[in-house]
Design an enzyme around this catalytic site. Structure first.
Site, PDB file in Angstrom:
ATOM      1  CG  ASP A  61      -6.805  -1.383  -1.863  1.00 14.04           C
ATOM      2  OD1 ASP A  61      -7.028  -2.580  -2.109  1.00 14.04           O
ATOM      3  OD2 ASP A  61      -5.907  -0.997  -1.090  1.00 14.04           O
ATOM      4  CG  ASP A  65      -2.026  -1.018   1.131  1.00 15.38           C
ATOM      5  OD1 ASP A  65      -2.499  -1.289   0.007  1.00 15.38           O
ATOM      6  OD2 ASP A  65      -2.440  -1.547   2.176  1.00 15.38           O
TER       7      ASP A  65
END
Length: 166
Positions: free
Chosen positions: A140, A122
């Site tokens: 995402d 991330d």
């Protein structure tokens, strides 16, 4: 829809899913090559570019599971991906197929991480003062956008169906 047109329609959306997954993987590779794990670079007063790992699900749910969660989430992603391919193939509307393709691309981007890295990389960190939204990635973003599109088109279809019965 004719067979050739339907196949072309499906392949276009599957190609888009592949582009999403590849773009996500390219950014993750760049993050891992250019930043140390845990590093954070302030971009604006509310956004940081970070390098963190998520071994769990959304919001790091089950991240401390001891390793079982990696294989569990891979299995779920494979099943969901197969269902999404079928939904894309069976879609009657481009918006619906696009939404499924976005979710598929995001799912593929994250499952590639789980399979080859053991965690999801991330890098997007939005915050306000000391409050931080959990870091996330391009995959995402596309999953969330796809879900929003499905909900929006579902509500629109439901509303127009309700108007036709009056």
């Amino acid at each position: 829809m004719s067979g050739d047109r339907s196949r072309f329609f499906t392949l276009n959306f599957l190609g888009f899913s592949t582009l999403i997954a590849l773009a996500d993987q390219a950014i993750k590779w760049l993050v891992q090559q250019s930043m140390a794990y845990g590093q954070s670079v302030e971009i604006t007063s509310f956004f940081n570019w970070v390098h963190v790992w998520n071994k769990g699900a959304a919001f790091s749910l089950f991240a401390d599971g001891g390793g079982w969660q990696r294989y569990f989430f891979i299995a779920i992603a494979v099943v969901v991906s197969a269902v999404l391919v079928k939904l894309i193939r069976d879609s009657r509307h481009r918006t619906e197929a696009l939404a499924y393709a976005m979710i598929l691309g995001g799912a593929l981007g994250n499952v590639i991480d789980r399979m080859f890295r053991g965690y999801v990389v991330d890098y997007l960190d939005f915050h306000w003062q000391s409050w931080h939204w959990p870091a996330f990635n391009l995959a995402d973003v596309f999953i969330v956008l796809g879900v929003i599109m499905i909900l929006a088109t579902g509500f629109r279809a439901e509303k127009s169906a309700g108007n036709n019965t009056k």
